[in-house]
Write a protein that holds these residues in place. Structure first.
Motif, PDB file in Angstrom:
ATOM      1  N   SER A 123       0.612 -25.335 -16.788  1.00 21.02           N
ATOM      2  CA  SER A 123       0.678 -24.601 -15.455  1.00 21.02           C
ATOM      3  C   SER A 123      -1.132 -24.078 -15.234  1.00 21.02           C
ATOM      4  O   SER A 123      -1.628 -23.806 -16.172  1.00 21.02           O
ATOM      5  CB  SER A 123       1.799 -23.588 -15.395  1.00 21.02           C
TER       6      SER A 123
ATOM      7  N   GLN B 247       2.940 -24.906 -11.298  1.00 23.67           N
ATOM      8  CA  GLN B 247       3.387 -25.877 -12.322  1.00 23.67           C
ATOM      9  C   GLN B 247       2.787 -27.203 -12.018  1.00 23.67           C
ATOM     10  O   GLN B 247       2.967 -27.655 -11.373  1.00 23.67           O
ATOM     11  CB  GLN B 247       4.933 -25.632 -12.383  1.00 23.67           C
TER      12      GLN B 247
ATOM     13  N   ASN C  35       5.483 -17.847 -21.098  1.00 21.57           N
ATOM     14  CA  ASN C  35       6.778 -18.458 -20.610  1.00 21.57           C
ATOM     15  C   ASN C  35       7.924 -18.106 -21.714  1.00 21.57           C
ATOM     16  O   ASN C  35       8.985 -18.713 -21.816  1.00 21.57           O
ATOM     17  CB  ASN C  35       6.905 -19.934 -20.121  1.00 21.57           C
TER      18      ASN C  35
ATOM     19  N   HIS D  79      11.108 -15.798 -19.391  1.00 20.13           N
ATOM     20  CA  HIS D  79      10.558 -16.851 -19.082  1.00 20.13           C
ATOM     21  C   HIS D  79       9.198 -16.483 -18.353  1.00 20.13           C
ATOM     22  O   HIS D  79       8.484 -17.428 -18.270  1.00 20.13           O
ATOM     23  CB  HIS D  79      10.829 -17.946 -18.700  1.00 20.13           C
TER      24      HIS D  79
ATOM     25  N   THR E 269       2.293 -29.625 -14.587  1.00 22.48           N
ATOM     26  CA  THR E 269       3.318 -30.808 -15.545  1.00 22.48           C
ATOM     27  C   THR E 269       4.493 -29.898 -15.942  1.00 22.48           C
ATOM     28  O   THR E 269       4.523 -28.660 -15.959  1.00 22.48           O
ATOM     29  CB  THR E 269       2.727 -31.535 -16.341  1.00 22.48           C
ATOM     30  N   ASN E 270       5.377 -30.444 -16.751  1.00 19.29           N
ATOM     31  CA  ASN E 270       6.582 -29.649 -17.392  1.00 19.29           C
ATOM     32  C   ASN E 270       5.862 -28.796 -18.416  1.00 19.29           C
ATOM     33  O   ASN E 270       6.674 -27.817 -18.804  1.00 19.29           O
ATOM     34  CB  ASN E 270       7.574 -30.863 -18.120  1.00 19.29           C
ATOM     35  N   GLU E 271       4.767 -28.983 -18.910  1.00 20.73           N
ATOM     36  CA  GLU E 271       3.874 -28.102 -19.942  1.00 20.73           C
ATOM     37  C   GLU E 271       2.927 -27.595 -19.683  1.00 20.73           C
ATOM     38  O   GLU E 271       2.288 -26.990 -20.539  1.00 20.73           O
ATOM     39  CB  GLU E 271       3.975 -29.215 -21.231  1.00 20.73           C
TER      40      GLU E 271
END
Length: 323
Positions: free
Chosen positions: A114, A108, A61, A39, A110-112
């Motif tokens: 960076s 990071q 990732n 990742h 948000t979750n999606e």
């Protein structure tokens, strides 16, 4: 005739152009590839086809696809970039042709989403830095380059705590650290130390399991296996490429510690069995330009090239190749 006396206005235009005004170059000449885990991977390139040599770093990732538009982060750099090393899964060091060392962190958002956060930057080399290696303590690194100087850095304060100005008498081409050690490292230079005859040395790698074994690559295409406990005579030496060796990398898997990946100033990627007198066990010629970067992940080998591509190679064990 009068037009011949007009100054070259193009030169003035380029000299006065701001970095933000320069058009970005998508197809970079790839310089290095690092894989931390499945990742986290870094790809670095430098545009060598323009008036300004600028670099780009891509963070991935997912290592299943290294196409540029699949990168999680893409960051253009003001200078050309030559090498990099991970300090952790979200922190790394990049060295530039400006002589600067740059520490960068992956943040990071948000979750999606960076981004790169540039933490520290220092320039204590007098010329381009060509190589960087990180010690196991993740606090110290060693750099070397065209100023013929080796420097050991403390990353916490980003200062060069040791400078070896007279370790070599010519350009330093490669460094590597002793596995699980925070004080010993090896370096190669165009001055040709370790060779029994005059020849530029271009690459070095330390076996991650057998910590007395290193491999050294030279400009004549030869690879030497050397026991660091007695460096006078190589354990084995042979010419394996028609051109100078660019990079060497032992497989970090303890069960395949004998596998040595190599690339030269050519399009070939090869893997040798160092326990069987450099028996060739893998060869690939899919790249269309010089191969510059190599990275092992598990039992697979990845390579990147000036052609802009990253290729995954499936390397079988030495026993499977000999059967």
């Amino acid at each position: 005739m009068e037009n011949w006396n007009i100054p070259n206005i193009n030169g003035d235009t380029f000299r006065n152009m701001l970095f933000s005004d320069r058009s970005s170059v998508v197809n970079k000449n790839l310089q290095f590839l690092l894989i931390y885990d499945e990742h986290n991977a870094l790809l670095g390139g430098t545009n060598m086809n323009d008036l300004y040599w600028t670099g780009t770093i891509w963070h991935y990732n997912d290592i299943s696809d290294f196409t540029r538009n699949k990168a999680a982060i893409t960051q253009q750099m003001n200078n050309g970039i030559c090498d990099a090393v991970y300090l952790g899964h979200n922190k790394f060091v990049v060295v530039e042709d400006s002589g600067a060392v740059q520490i960068t962190e992956i943040v990071q958002l948000t979750n999606e989403q960076s981004e790169f956060q540039f933490l520290e930057r220092a320039c204590q080399h007098d010329d381009s830095i060509l190589t960087v290696s990180g010690f196991s303590n993740k606090r110290n690194i060693v750099t070397g380059g065209m100023d013929c100087c080796l420097k050991v850095w403390d990353i916490e304060d980003l200062v060069a705590t040791y400078s070896y100005n007279f370790a070599h008498t010519d350009i330093i081409t490669s460094t590597d650290v002793k596995p699980m050690c925070s004080s010993e490292f090896i370096s190669t230079s165009l001055d040709g130390i370790f060779k029994r005859h005059d020849c530029h040395l271009l690459a070095v790698t330390w076996n991650t399991v057998s910590d007395h074994l290193i491999a050294v690559g030279a400009a004549d295409g030869s690879i030497a296996l050397i026991d660091v406990r007695q460096t006078e005579n190589p354990l084995y030496e042979s010419v394996e490429f028609n051109r100078g060796i660019h990079k060497l990398l032992f497989n970090p898997n303890p069960e395949r510690k004998e596998q040595l990946a190599c690339c030269s100033d050519d399009t070939f990627v090869k893997v040798f069995d160092t326990y069987r007198e450099m028996l060739p066990i893998f060869e690939n010629n899919s790249h269309s330009d010089f191969v510059q970067g190599l990275a092992w992940y598990k039992d697979d080998l990845f390579s990147c090239s000036w052609d802009g591509s990253v290729i995954k190679h499936v390397v079988c064990s030495s026993d499977n190749n000999s059967s």
